[in-house]
Design an enzyme around this catalytic site. Structure first.
Site, PDB file in Angstrom:
ATOM      1  NE  ARG A   1      -3.879  -2.283   2.215  1.00  0.00           N
ATOM      2  CZ  ARG A   1      -3.891  -3.597   1.978  1.00  0.00           C
ATOM      3  NH1 ARG A   1      -2.756  -4.259   1.795  1.00  0.00           N
ATOM      4  NH2 ARG A   1      -5.043  -4.255   1.899  1.00  0.00           N
TER       5      ARG A   1
ATOM      6  N   GLY B   1      -1.514 -11.713  -4.983  1.00  0.00           N
ATOM      7  CA  GLY B   1      -2.945 -11.413  -5.055  1.00  0.00           C
ATOM      8  C   GLY B   1      -3.226  -9.976  -4.669  1.00  0.00           C
TER       9      GLY B   1
ATOM     10  CD  GLN C   1      -5.753  -9.824  -1.535  1.00  0.00           C
ATOM     11  OE1 GLN C   1      -6.375 -10.479  -2.361  1.00  0.00           O
ATOM     12  NE2 GLN C   1      -4.580 -10.206  -1.072  1.00  0.00           N
TER      13      GLN C   1
ATOM     14  CG  ASP D   1      -2.551 -14.147   5.312  1.00  0.00           C
ATOM     15  OD1 ASP D   1      -3.350 -14.793   4.600  1.00  0.00           O
ATOM     16  OD2 ASP D   1      -2.239 -12.969   5.072  1.00  0.00           O
TER      17      ASP D   1
ATOM     18  CE  LYS E   1      -6.569 -15.961   2.167  1.00  0.00           C
ATOM     19  NZ  LYS E   1      -6.736 -14.534   1.914  1.00  0.00           N
TER      20      LYS E   1
HETATM   21  C1  S3P Z   1      -4.271  -9.026   2.221  1.00  0.00           C
HETATM   22  C2  S3P Z   1      -5.537  -9.477   2.539  1.00  0.00           C
HETATM   23  C3  S3P Z   1      -5.831 -10.892   2.811  1.00  0.00           C
HETATM   24  C4  S3P Z   1      -4.571 -11.688   3.108  1.00  0.00           C
HETATM   25  C5  S3P Z   1      -3.469 -11.398   2.120  1.00  0.00           C
HETATM   26  C6  S3P Z   1      -3.100  -9.919   2.160  1.00  0.00           C
HETATM   27  C7  S3P Z   1      -4.086  -7.586   1.951  1.00  0.00           C
HETATM   28  O1  S3P Z   1      -6.452 -11.445   1.669  1.00  0.00           O
HETATM   29  O2  S3P Z   1      -4.865 -13.071   3.121  1.00  0.00           O
HETATM   30  O3  S3P Z   1      -2.327 -12.177   2.437  1.00  0.00           O
HETATM   31  O4  S3P Z   1      -2.938  -7.109   1.927  1.00  0.00           O
HETATM   32  O5  S3P Z   1      -5.096  -6.892   1.760  1.00  0.00           O
HETATM   33  P1  S3P Z   1      -8.018 -11.310   1.384  1.00  0.00           P
HETATM   34  O6  S3P Z   1      -8.325  -9.887   1.097  1.00  0.00           O
HETATM   35  O7  S3P Z   1      -8.263 -12.179   0.195  1.00  0.00           O
HETATM   36  O8  S3P Z   1      -8.699 -11.814   2.614  1.00  0.00           O
END
Ligand code: S3P
Length: 430
Positions: free
Chosen positions: A24, A91, A166, A312, A339
């Site tokens: 971010r 992701g 996310q 996580d 994941k």
């Molecule tokens: C994250 C949100 C989580 C987490 C990922 C990092 C983030 O995922 O599992 O490792 O930085 O916003 P999700 O938004 O899919 O829950």
């Protein structure tokens, strides 16, 4: 990589920067006016993918080992990328970037590695399309590669079906370019790093409970971003300190934001001896040093609202549960299936191979702890969190454990094995 049982880990560890906050910092630093200095930035492969994408869009980013300078160009300063943006395994990069790219005045395309091409992107395509975005899954399967044509966006209220930071961040980032206020309600509160950082840089947010709203066209101004140590990386040292007898580990400068620190609550319920020292706050993010002492653990139930705050850490908690006395039940954690690997499957198969009594369920696992675990051949599926969780399991199991594709830890913690080794007595054979 082969790892054997040890007796007593002692010392201090400085955990690398938080992955979510590092991503971010680059993204919002790029959209701010002026130079953002990010300290304790995580030099893991995922965050380097984010840097690579923004450099392709004309943002100058200076990356020395522990400090990153992002020369931001304001909300409308990104340039059309010449090539498809490659997010690697990340992701977070892909989903948050979709929110930033959809309202741009240019077209873009996004792809990544094999794992990312199987992960669900409909969860961001859906709200962005409601806002008026033109975003397509090129194979029509709701996954990457994705093609985005820049569009004008409408402010919406999005009721998210998943508790996902996310998804929430993607919608909020798109909302900065919308014609009116944008808000997101999630079923359970997920991590709030985007909200804290947006406010730190000058955006106007409001909200209550699990709803957050953002006003369009914020004037983001560059400010220093100190990144706390990643609690998701600290999790392996917390578990190692608790599980290996005669251990005491001081874990320095860990981010303990309540939307992330559910693991500490669960450890407490399991009977763990963890002391919080030197608590303070940096740019809105609470941090503390954690002093962890070996403890005998008991099983527990992990379910409901706490799940997003430790999502996580669940592979590590499942391993801890296998060493604890009694039954542990993990529920409401179906997100684990999407994941970097299917983590319910990966944890169940690998813990079973070590001799644990564990059953996969549709949304979690049931573990009858206390069996003697022995070393096994661990199939990590190239998932960093599976590799690190089972490296810790190896330290407390009988015999030798082999970790396959052990280098996948580079995604979030390149120095993981070296940091573990500093605590004494550990031998790794490659
Ligand atoms: C994250 C949100 C989580 C987490 C990922 C990092 C983030 O995922 O599992 O490792 O930085 O916003 P999700 O938004 O899919 O829950």
């Amino acid at each position: 990589m082969n790892i054997q049982k040890v007796n007593g880990l002692k010392g201090e560890v400085q955990i690398p920067g938080d992955k979510s906050i590092s991503h971010r910092g680059i993204m919002l630093g790029a959209l701010a006016k002026g130079t953002t200095k990010i300290t304790n930035f995580l030099q893991g492969a995922d965050c380097l993918s984010t840097i690579g994408c923004f450099r392709q869009m004309g943002i100058e980013i200076e990356n020395t080992s522990n400090e990153v300078l992002v020369h931001g160009k304001g909300l409308h300063g990104l340039r059309a990328p010449q090539n498809t943006l490659d997010v690697g395994n990340s992701g977070t990069t892909m989903r948050l970037l979709c929110g930033i790219l959809s309202p741009q005045a240019f077209a873009s395309a996004l792809t990544g590695d094999r794992s990312i091409q199987t992960r669900p992107m409909k969860r961001v395509i859906e709200p962005l399309s409601q806002m008026g975005a033109d975003i397509q899954s090129l194979k029509g399967n709701g996954c990457a590669p994705l093609q985005i044509q820049g569009s004008r966006l409408k402010g919406i209220h999005y009721q998210s079906p998943v508790a996902s930071a996310q998804v929430k961040s993607c919608v909020l980032f798109a909302g900065m370019y919308a014609d009116k206020t944008t808000s997101v309600t999630e079923p359970v509160l997920s991590r709030n790093h985007s909200e804290l950082m947006l406010q730190h840089l000058g955006a106007k947010l409001s909200g209550e409970g699990t709803t957050v709203s953002i006003e369009p066209e914020p004037l983001l101004e560059a400010r220093e971003i100190p990144v706390p140590g990643d609690i998701s990386s600290a999790a392996y040292f917390i578990a190692a300190g608790l599980l290996v007898p005669h251990s005491q580990i001081l874990i320095k400068n860990v981010g303990v934001n309540p939307t992330r620190s559910g693991m500490l609550k669960v450890c407490h319920a399991m009977g763990a001896d963890i002391q919080y020292l030197n608590e303070h706050r940096d740019s809105g993010e609470p941090t503390a040093d954690l002093l962890v002492t070996s403890s005998s653990l008991t099983g527990t139930v992990i379910e409901g609202e706490i799940i997003p705050t430790l999502i996580d850490e669940l592979p590590m908690l499942a391993v801890m549960a296998a060493f604890a006395q009694g039954k542990t039940i993990i529920r409401n954690a179906e997100e684990l299936k999407v994941k970097e690997s299917d983590r319910i499957k990966a944890v169940t198969e690998n813990l079973s191979a070590m001799g644990a009594d564990i059953t996969a369920t549709c949304d979690g696992m049931i573990i009858n702890g206390g069996r003697r675990l022995t070393g096994a051949d661990i199939r990590t599926q190239k998932d960093h969190r599976i590799a690190m969780s089972f490296a810790v399991a190896a330290l407390a199991a009988e015999g030798v454990t082999h970790i396959g594709d052990a280098d996948c830890v580079n995604i979030s913690y390149p120095e993981f094995y070296q940091d573990l080794q500093k605590l004494g007595g550990i031998r790794f054979d490659r």
